[in-house]
Design an enzyme around this catalytic site. Sequence first.
Site, PDB file in Angstrom:
ATOM      1  N   LYS A 186       0.820  -1.216   0.000  1.00 11.87           N
ATOM      2  CA  LYS A 186       0.000   0.000   0.000  1.00 11.87           C
ATOM      3  C   LYS A 186       0.855   1.268   0.000  1.00 11.87           C
ATOM      4  O   LYS A 186       2.055   1.217   0.281  1.00 11.87           O
ATOM      5  CB  LYS A 186      -0.967  -0.051   1.188  1.00 11.87           C
ATOM      6  CG  LYS A 186      -1.978  -1.196   1.059  1.00 11.87           C
ATOM      7  CD  LYS A 186      -2.949  -1.216   2.214  1.00 11.87           C
ATOM      8  CE  LYS A 186      -3.967  -2.341   2.051  1.00 11.87           C
ATOM      9  NZ  LYS A 186      -4.932  -2.356   3.157  1.00 11.87           N
ATOM     10  N   PHE A 195     -15.802   2.733   7.015  1.00 12.57           N
ATOM     11  CA  PHE A 195     -14.435   3.052   6.626  1.00 12.57           C
ATOM     12  C   PHE A 195     -14.218   3.145   5.115  1.00 12.57           C
ATOM     13  O   PHE A 195     -13.132   3.509   4.672  1.00 12.57           O
ATOM     14  CB  PHE A 195     -13.458   2.027   7.221  1.00 12.57           C
ATOM     15  CG  PHE A 195     -13.719   0.617   6.754  1.00 12.57           C
ATOM     16  CD1 PHE A 195     -13.204   0.141   5.556  1.00 12.57           C
ATOM     17  CD2 PHE A 195     -14.481  -0.238   7.538  1.00 12.57           C
ATOM     18  CE1 PHE A 195     -13.439  -1.157   5.140  1.00 12.57           C
ATOM     19  CE2 PHE A 195     -14.723  -1.538   7.126  1.00 12.57           C
ATOM     20  CZ  PHE A 195     -14.201  -2.004   5.918  1.00 12.57           C
ATOM     21  N   ARG A 206       1.921  -7.172   8.680  1.00  7.96           N
ATOM     22  CA  ARG A 206       1.115  -6.031   9.123  1.00  7.96           C
ATOM     23  C   ARG A 206       1.579  -5.519  10.487  1.00  7.96           C
ATOM     24  O   ARG A 206       1.491  -4.329  10.758  1.00  7.96           O
ATOM     25  CB  ARG A 206      -0.363  -6.401   9.144  1.00  7.96           C
ATOM     26  CG  ARG A 206      -0.926  -6.502   7.721  1.00  7.96           C
ATOM     27  CD  ARG A 206      -2.363  -6.880   7.718  1.00  7.96           C
ATOM     28  NE  ARG A 206      -2.945  -6.805   6.378  1.00  7.96           N
ATOM     29  CZ  ARG A 206      -3.954  -7.554   5.980  1.00  7.96           C
ATOM     30  NH1 ARG A 206      -4.509  -8.434   6.813  1.00  7.96           N
ATOM     31  NH2 ARG A 206      -4.427  -7.426   4.761  1.00  7.96           N
ATOM     32  N   ASN A 250      -2.764  -0.644   7.123  1.00 10.26           N
ATOM     33  CA  ASN A 250      -2.125  -1.877   7.584  1.00 10.26           C
ATOM     34  C   ASN A 250      -0.994  -2.343   6.672  1.00 10.26           C
ATOM     35  O   ASN A 250      -0.475  -3.429   6.838  1.00 10.26           O
ATOM     36  CB  ASN A 250      -3.164  -2.987   7.793  1.00 10.26           C
ATOM     37  CG  ASN A 250      -3.947  -3.317   6.545  1.00 10.26           C
ATOM     38  OD1 ASN A 250      -3.606  -2.883   5.441  1.00 10.26           O
ATOM     39  ND2 ASN A 250      -4.998  -4.082   6.703  1.00 10.26           N
ATOM     40  N   HIS A 296      -2.133  -5.672   1.358  1.00  5.31           N
ATOM     41  CA  HIS A 296      -3.432  -6.280   1.057  1.00  5.31           C
ATOM     42  C   HIS A 296      -3.206  -7.734   0.679  1.00  5.31           C
ATOM     43  O   HIS A 296      -2.193  -8.084   0.073  1.00  5.31           O
ATOM     44  CB  HIS A 296      -4.090  -5.555  -0.124  1.00  5.31           C
ATOM     45  CG  HIS A 296      -5.277  -6.282  -0.682  1.00  5.31           C
ATOM     46  ND1 HIS A 296      -6.533  -6.171  -0.131  1.00  5.31           N
ATOM     47  CD2 HIS A 296      -5.381  -7.156  -1.718  1.00  5.31           C
ATOM     48  CE1 HIS A 296      -7.370  -6.941  -0.825  1.00  5.31           C
ATOM     49  NE2 HIS A 296      -6.689  -7.542  -1.789  1.00  5.31           N
TER      50      HIS A 296
END
Length: 185
Positions: free
Chosen positions: A20, A66, A114, A124, A127
């Site tokens: 990410k 979220f 994570r 986190n 993915h």
Amino acid sequence: MEVLMPEPQIYVEKTLAIIKPDVIDKEEEIEDLILRSGFHIIQKRKLQLSPEQCSNFYAEQFGKVFFPNLTAYMSSGPIVAMVLARNHAVSYWKELLGPSNSIKARITHAHSLRALYGTDELRNGLHGSLSISSAEKEIRFIFPEAILEPIPTGQRARDYLNLYVKPTLLAGLTALCKEKPADPM
């Protein structure tokens, strides 16, 4: 001199991994951990998703509190997407990732990715696909040119062997028997 051939690798399962935006600077370190964990990186791509693409990718999360923050976060910078392969890729990748909440991961799975790279439940770090079917869908989304062929099992596998493999083997072995070479190699 004997020539040693490496054992053929058969990757029976693939999964999608995404580094990410907030941990993209740790890409090499994360890839090294992935490879040392027995995965093979089949495809890799660096890209930046638009908010609309993120909304489509995370469509199953639509309506959750979220969701707007997730799409904003995932479209905030470049990501690195990888197709990982190995036996039981989805379950091993989920195990390596640890819980989705990085704070909980630090307590219960301290060595998970994570726990090491994530900040909180939203940020986190990485993915992972939840199932084989979601992995196939997500891989097609990120790598539209990818060919994902299901591995035949049961009667389909026997039919494939009878139709394609056995006739070729039979013809080759028959020719070899007729020739009877002194040194077949």
